[in-house]
Design a protein around this motif. Structure first.
Motif, mmCIF file in Angstrom:
data_model
loop_
_atom_site.group_PDB
_atom_site.id
_atom_site.type_symbol
_atom_site.label_atom_id
_atom_site.label_comp_id
_atom_site.label_asym_id
_atom_site.label_seq_id
_atom_site.Cartn_x
_atom_site.Cartn_y
_atom_site.Cartn_z
ATOM 1 N N TYR A 20 0.835 -1.207 0.000
ATOM 2 C CA TYR A 20 0.000 0.000 0.000
ATOM 3 C C TYR A 20 0.866 1.253 0.000
ATOM 4 N N THR A 21 1.911 1.264 0.847
ATOM 5 C CA THR A 21 2.808 2.426 0.918
ATOM 6 C C THR A 21 3.545 2.622 -0.398
ATOM 7 N N LEU A 22 3.893 1.531 -1.054
ATOM 8 C CA LEU A 22 4.595 1.596 -2.330
ATOM 9 C C LEU A 22 3.696 2.170 -3.427
ATOM 10 N N LEU A 23 2.424 1.797 -3.388
ATOM 11 C CA LEU A 23 1.499 2.245 -4.438
ATOM 12 C C LEU A 23 0.867 3.598 -4.130
ATOM 13 N N PHE A 24 0.535 3.834 -2.860
ATOM 14 C CA PHE A 24 -0.268 5.011 -2.524
ATOM 15 C C PHE A 24 0.324 5.878 -1.407
ATOM 16 N N GLY A 25 1.501 5.539 -0.924
ATOM 17 C CA GLY A 25 2.077 6.268 0.194
ATOM 18 C C GLY A 25 3.436 6.866 -0.103
ATOM 19 N N LYS A 26 4.225 7.030 0.942
ATOM 20 C CA LYS A 26 5.489 7.761 0.854
ATOM 21 C C LYS A 26 6.548 7.065 0.000
ATOM 22 N N LEU A 27 6.346 5.785 -0.298
ATOM 23 C CA LEU A 27 7.317 5.068 -1.121
ATOM 24 C C LEU A 27 6.899 5.005 -2.585
ATOM 25 N N SER A 28 5.931 5.819 -2.958
ATOM 26 C CA SER A 28 5.433 5.793 -4.339
ATOM 27 C C SER A 28 6.521 6.077 -5.363
ATOM 28 N N PHE A 29 7.545 6.857 -4.956
ATOM 29 C CA PHE A 29 8.615 7.184 -5.900
ATOM 30 C C PHE A 29 9.433 5.951 -6.293
ATOM 31 N N LEU A 30 9.252 4.852 -5.560
ATOM 32 C CA LEU A 30 9.944 3.605 -5.887
ATOM 33 C C LEU A 30 9.054 2.628 -6.658
ATOM 34 N N SER A 31 7.778 2.966 -6.772
ATOM 35 C CA SER A 31 6.824 2.034 -7.370
ATOM 36 C C SER A 31 6.971 1.937 -8.884
ATOM 37 N N PRO A 32 6.931 0.712 -9.415
ATOM 38 C CA PRO A 32 6.952 0.539 -10.875
ATOM 39 C C PRO A 32 5.588 0.801 -11.510
ATOM 40 N N VAL A 33 4.583 0.974 -10.655
ATOM 41 C CA VAL A 33 3.211 1.211 -11.122
ATOM 42 C C VAL A 33 2.806 2.637 -10.811
ATOM 43 N N ALA A 34 2.340 3.366 -11.828
ATOM 44 C CA ALA A 34 1.934 4.771 -11.642
ATOM 45 C C ALA A 34 0.425 4.825 -11.438
ATOM 46 N N ALA A 35 -0.014 4.418 -10.258
ATOM 47 C CA ALA A 35 -1.446 4.366 -9.982
ATOM 48 C C ALA A 35 -2.048 5.770 -9.986
ATOM 49 N N GLY A 36 -3.079 5.963 -10.803
ATOM 50 C CA GLY A 36 -3.771 7.250 -10.841
ATOM 51 C C GLY A 36 -3.193 8.236 -11.833
ATOM 52 N N LEU A 42 7.386 9.839 -24.364
ATOM 53 C CA LEU A 42 7.823 10.824 -25.339
ATOM 54 C C LEU A 42 9.235 10.512 -25.817
ATOM 55 N N THR A 43 9.753 11.339 -26.709
ATOM 56 C CA THR A 43 11.060 11.072 -27.298
ATOM 57 C C THR A 43 12.181 11.067 -26.267
ATOM 58 N N ASN A 44 12.178 12.046 -25.369
ATOM 59 C CA ASN A 44 13.285 12.216 -24.427
ATOM 60 C C ASN A 44 12.928 11.936 -22.974
ATOM 61 N N SER A 45 11.673 11.817 -22.677
ATOM 62 C CA SER A 45 11.235 11.645 -21.299
ATOM 63 C C SER A 45 9.924 10.881 -21.248
ATOM 64 N N VAL A 46 9.551 10.498 -20.040
ATOM 65 C CA VAL A 46 8.247 9.880 -19.800
ATOM 66 C C VAL A 46 7.515 10.788 -18.821
ATOM 67 N N VAL A 47 6.386 11.337 -19.257
ATOM 68 C CA VAL A 47 5.641 12.277 -18.421
ATOM 69 C C VAL A 47 4.342 11.609 -17.975
ATOM 70 N N TYR A 48 4.120 11.627 -16.677
ATOM 71 C CA TYR A 48 2.909 11.070 -16.088
ATOM 72 C C TYR A 48 2.025 12.218 -15.609
ATOM 73 N N ILE A 49 0.791 12.238 -16.084
ATOM 74 C CA ILE A 49 -0.166 13.278 -15.713
ATOM 75 C C ILE A 49 -1.242 12.652 -14.829
ATOM 76 N N GLN A 50 -1.478 13.233 -13.674
ATOM 77 C CA GLN A 50 -2.515 12.687 -12.801
ATOM 78 C C GLN A 50 -3.856 12.691 -13.508
ATOM 79 N N LYS A 51 -4.568 11.596 -13.391
ATOM 80 C CA LYS A 51 -5.862 11.464 -14.065
ATOM 81 C C LYS A 51 -6.798 12.592 -13.639
ATOM 82 N N GLY A 52 -7.460 13.191 -14.616
ATOM 83 C CA GLY A 52 -8.370 14.296 -14.349
ATOM 84 C C GLY A 52 -7.720 15.657 -14.476
ATOM 85 N N SER A 53 -6.401 15.689 -14.617
ATOM 86 C CA SER A 53 -5.701 16.958 -14.743
ATOM 87 C C SER A 53 -5.936 17.567 -16.124
ATOM 88 N N LYS A 54 -5.926 18.893 -16.177
ATOM 89 C CA LYS A 54 -6.078 19.600 -17.450
ATOM 90 C C LYS A 54 -4.718 19.971 -18.057
#
Length: 270
Positions: A20-36, A42-54
């Protein structure tokens, strides 16, 4: 309950809590899954946008890596991962920082929702700040975790501020203003940054951390002006593998670090 059952239940609880901490808590920066988050490869980076964001400027963000690589004369070993949050509570719940932007040593970069709002309001430049953090990510990628722990934090910040021309933007004083502040009596010994003695140094300037970052950038600027960019990169890169900063500095520049700082302060007084 038998000892075996008790140990089994305890183990299940611990594993569940860790996941739970890995997916939804303080250890999320280590998670291989980007929940939410929605992933944009992209060509040079991978950008994750929180669902619902404009937020839709991820293609623009992808252009930033080339300028960062050019200054540092280094290449990203893998595409940096940039997480754009839109929910404040999620950001605070999932990260080990309250800063607007933060780069973890594993190369993940997070952007707080209020930072996006401030960029839209013109208070800060999203480009400058993301490039600042990408500078950290690039250095982290080219050093071990031990080196990341030992690397001078003032230098890490000085490089990021100097390379992105951050001085003189937002609340960061420009070079001239920083020199004037130092002349007035405020000066932070860079080697005390992120140490137990940091708070013992009194700084009267209103925005303490912004002044310190600009001062560090001025020190980087003075190094490059006095000794050239080639030696600076040699200095910057040598610390990836040699953790004795003062020894590295004197070997490359032929002067002790403390003596160099005295020269920097003398230059400020001119």
């Amino acid at each position: 309950m038998s000892n075996r059952k008790f140990l089994t239940v305890t183990l299940i609880v611990l594993i569940t809590g860790f996941v739970y901490t890995l997916l939804f808590g303080k250890l999320s920066f280590l998670s291989p899954v980007a929940a939410g988050f929605d992933k944009h490869e992209l060509t040079n980076s991978v950008v994750y946008i929180q669902k619902g964001s404009k937020f839709t400027d991820y293609d623009e963000i992808d252009k930033y890596t080339e300028a960062v690589e050019s200054f540092h004369r280094l290449k990203f070993l893998k595409k940096p991962e940039i997480y754009i949050y839109s929910d404040k509570n999620m950001y605070l719940r999932r990260n080990m920082t309250k800063a607007r932007f933060y780069a973890y040593p594993n190369g993940r970069l997070v952007v707080a929702p209020w930072a996006v709002d401030e960029s839209r309001a013109g208070t800060i430049s999203l480009e400058i700040y993301i490039k600042h953090e990408l500078s950290h990510v690039l250095l982290y990628e080219n050093m071990s975790y031990i080196a990341a722990y030992r690397y001078p934090q003032w230098l890490m910040e000085g490089i990021a501020v100097y390379s992105t021309n951050q001085m003189g933007t937002s609340w960061y004083p420009g070079k001239k203003e920083t020199y004037e502040i130092i002349k007035s009596g405020d000066y932070f010994p860079p080697y005390l940054y992120k140490t137990r003695k940091e708070d013992s140094i009194e700084i009267k300037t209103k925005n303490r951390i912004a002044f310190m970052y600009s001062e560090f950038a001025c020190i980087v600027d003075f190094l490059i002006t006095e000794y050239g960019m080639d030696k600076f990169h040699q200095y910057m890169n040598s610390l990836f593998t040699d953790y004795d900063h003062d020894e590295v500095f004197e070997k490359i520049y032929g002067i002790g670090f403390e003596s160099f700082l005295n020269n920097f302060l003398a230059n400020v007084q001119k």
